[in-house]
Write a protein that holds these residues in place. Structure first.
Motif, PDB file in Angstrom:
ATOM      1  N   TYR A  32      -6.790   3.369  -2.585  1.00  0.00           N
ATOM      2  CA  TYR A  32      -7.696   2.220  -2.631  1.00  0.00           C
ATOM      3  C   TYR A  32      -6.923   1.005  -2.140  1.00  0.00           C
ATOM      4  O   TYR A  32      -5.889   0.652  -2.708  1.00  0.00           O
ATOM      5  CB  TYR A  32      -8.215   1.986  -4.043  1.00  0.00           C
ATOM      6  N   CYS A  54      -4.515   6.928   1.578  1.00  0.00           N
ATOM      7  CA  CYS A  54      -5.719   6.280   1.069  1.00  0.00           C
ATOM      8  C   CYS A  54      -7.052   6.818   1.560  1.00  0.00           C
ATOM      9  O   CYS A  54      -7.122   7.383   2.585  1.00  0.00           O
ATOM     10  CB  CYS A  54      -5.763   4.846   1.474  1.00  0.00           C
ATOM     11  N   SER A  55      -8.209   6.384   0.869  1.00  0.00           N
ATOM     12  CA  SER A  55      -9.606   6.425   1.324  1.00  0.00           C
ATOM     13  C   SER A  55     -10.645   6.909   0.329  1.00  0.00           C
ATOM     14  O   SER A  55     -10.345   7.339  -0.711  1.00  0.00           O
ATOM     15  CB  SER A  55      -9.660   7.276   2.567  1.00  0.00           C
ATOM     16  N   ASP A  56     -11.891   6.852   0.526  1.00  0.00           N
ATOM     17  CA  ASP A  56     -13.052   7.289  -0.261  1.00  0.00           C
ATOM     18  C   ASP A  56     -14.049   6.172  -0.300  1.00  0.00           C
ATOM     19  O   ASP A  56     -13.696   5.053  -0.014  1.00  0.00           O
ATOM     20  CB  ASP A  56     -12.691   7.719  -1.676  1.00  0.00           C
ATOM     21  N   HIS A  71      -7.585  10.377   8.590  1.00  0.00           N
ATOM     22  CA  HIS A  71      -8.169   9.946   7.320  1.00  0.00           C
ATOM     23  C   HIS A  71      -9.578   9.422   7.513  1.00  0.00           C
ATOM     24  O   HIS A  71      -9.965   8.970   8.591  1.00  0.00           O
ATOM     25  CB  HIS A  71      -7.294   8.882   6.639  1.00  0.00           C
ATOM     26  N   PRO A 112      -9.113  12.288  -6.141  1.00  0.00           N
ATOM     27  CA  PRO A 112     -10.433  12.175  -5.506  1.00  0.00           C
ATOM     28  C   PRO A 112     -11.541  11.626  -6.390  1.00  0.00           C
ATOM     29  O   PRO A 112     -12.417  10.908  -5.910  1.00  0.00           O
ATOM     30  CB  PRO A 112     -10.722  13.618  -5.078  1.00  0.00           C
ATOM     31  N   LYS A 162     -11.644   2.466   0.723  1.00  0.00           N
ATOM     32  CA  LYS A 162     -11.199   3.745   0.178  1.00  0.00           C
ATOM     33  C   LYS A 162     -10.822   4.634   1.350  1.00  0.00           C
ATOM     34  O   LYS A 162     -11.600   4.827   2.279  1.00  0.00           O
ATOM     35  CB  LYS A 162     -12.319   4.389  -0.643  1.00  0.00           C
ATOM     36  N   ILE A 184      -9.218   8.357   2.498  1.00  0.00           N
ATOM     37  CA  ILE A 184      -8.985   9.735   2.054  1.00  0.00           C
ATOM     38  C   ILE A 184      -8.288  10.529   3.142  1.00  0.00           C
ATOM     39  O   ILE A 184      -8.754  10.586   4.285  1.00  0.00           O
ATOM     40  CB  ILE A 184     -10.310  10.443   1.711  1.00  0.00           C
ATOM     41  N   VAL A 228      -6.030  10.095  -2.212  1.00  0.00           N
ATOM     42  CA  VAL A 228      -6.935   8.948  -2.054  1.00  0.00           C
ATOM     43  C   VAL A 228      -6.158   7.660  -2.284  1.00  0.00           C
ATOM     44  O   VAL A 228      -5.342   7.577  -3.191  1.00  0.00           O
ATOM     45  CB  VAL A 228      -8.105   9.045  -3.057  1.00  0.00           C
TER      46      VAL A 228
END
Length: 253
Positions: free
Chosen positions: A207, A30-32, A172, A230, A194, A196, A205
């Motif tokens: 969520y 995950c992430s962003d 991350h 992404p 978010k 990543i 990525v």
């Protein structure tokens, strides 16, 4: 599944998927940073409208939890692998955990959809805390909200070894914000995250939607997440999590 860093196929057992550590039978990450002003989540926090808060029993709570069929695509129940929930804590930013205030009775479950493609992975986990009184539940909920509001809006989580196991969580970058949600009869909020990971997968990525709600003597917490590319928006994920949250909480009416 329902600790720091999201499980993913790039989590490795000295090269094994990161998701393995968190989800054992599956993979995830995950992430962003969530886009501003595009969230599909309602902007006002709901609060119980009844003058006398309801008091539930553990049997009533258990009977009101969604069945696998009602959950939908993520309908396969698996053993709980999210570290925070395994350790009887509420899930919190960057897959950390927050202790429940007091000594509530707890119910916890985790679901997965078993897709053919990693892009279609969906995970959903719940932990419900039942208190002796509505007053105790409100105090516990307030403590969780303060904790969520203290989470950094951005943070870099380094790689780490899963305690007691031969798994490595990938590093991350996480972005986090607290938003209000609206479910009639409940006081609630959401942690929108978010996450990543390094680009070792097309879908690096994740969520995460961390939901918290209280009504009567119940504090309900859930974590819903999906993988993405992404450039994908997290808004559709937020909407699906919102629909699932509403479906679950309405069963307590």
């Amino acid at each position: 599944m329902m600790a720091h860093s999201i499980p993913g196929k790039h989590l490795r057992r000295k090269a094994a998927p990161m998701l393995c550590a968190l989800l054992l039978p599956v993979a995830a990450s995950c992430s962003d940073e969530p886009s501003k002003g595009t969230s599909t989540i309602p902007s006002k926090t709901s609060s119980p409208s009844v003058s006398t808060p309801p008091t539930y029993t553990i049997q009533q709570i258990r009977s009101r939890l969604l069945s696998g069929e009602e959950i939908g695509s993520a309908k396969h129940e698996i053993r709980v692998a999210v570290e925070s929930i395994k350790n009887n804590k509420a899930p919190m930013c960057s897959l950390s955990g927050a202790s429940f205030k007091g000594e509530p009775e707890l119910l916890k479950r985790q679901f997965f959809n078993q897709p053919k493609r990693p892009r279609d992975e969906i995970f959903y986990t719940q932990i419900v805390a039942l208190y002796a009184s509505p007053a105790e539940a409100i105090k516990a909920f307030s403590t969780l909200k303060k904790k969520a509001e203290s989470c950094p809006s951005k943070q870099r989580i380094p790689a780490r070894k899963k305690p007691g196991e031969n798994f490595i969580y990938n590093p991350h970058d996480d972005t986090w914000k607290v938003v209000t949600t609206s479910v009639p009869g409940w006081t609630s909020f959401r942690g929108y995250e978010k996450h990543i990971e390094p680009r070792t997968s097309k879908y690096n990525v994740f969520y995460f939607m961390y939901d918290y709600a209280t009504r009567g003597n119940v504090v309900f917490c859930s974590l819903y997440w999906e993988r993405a590319e992404p450039d994908d928006s997290g808004d559709p994920v937020a909407q699906r999590a919102n629909e699932l949250l509403t479906r679950q909480l309405q069963k307590f009416e």
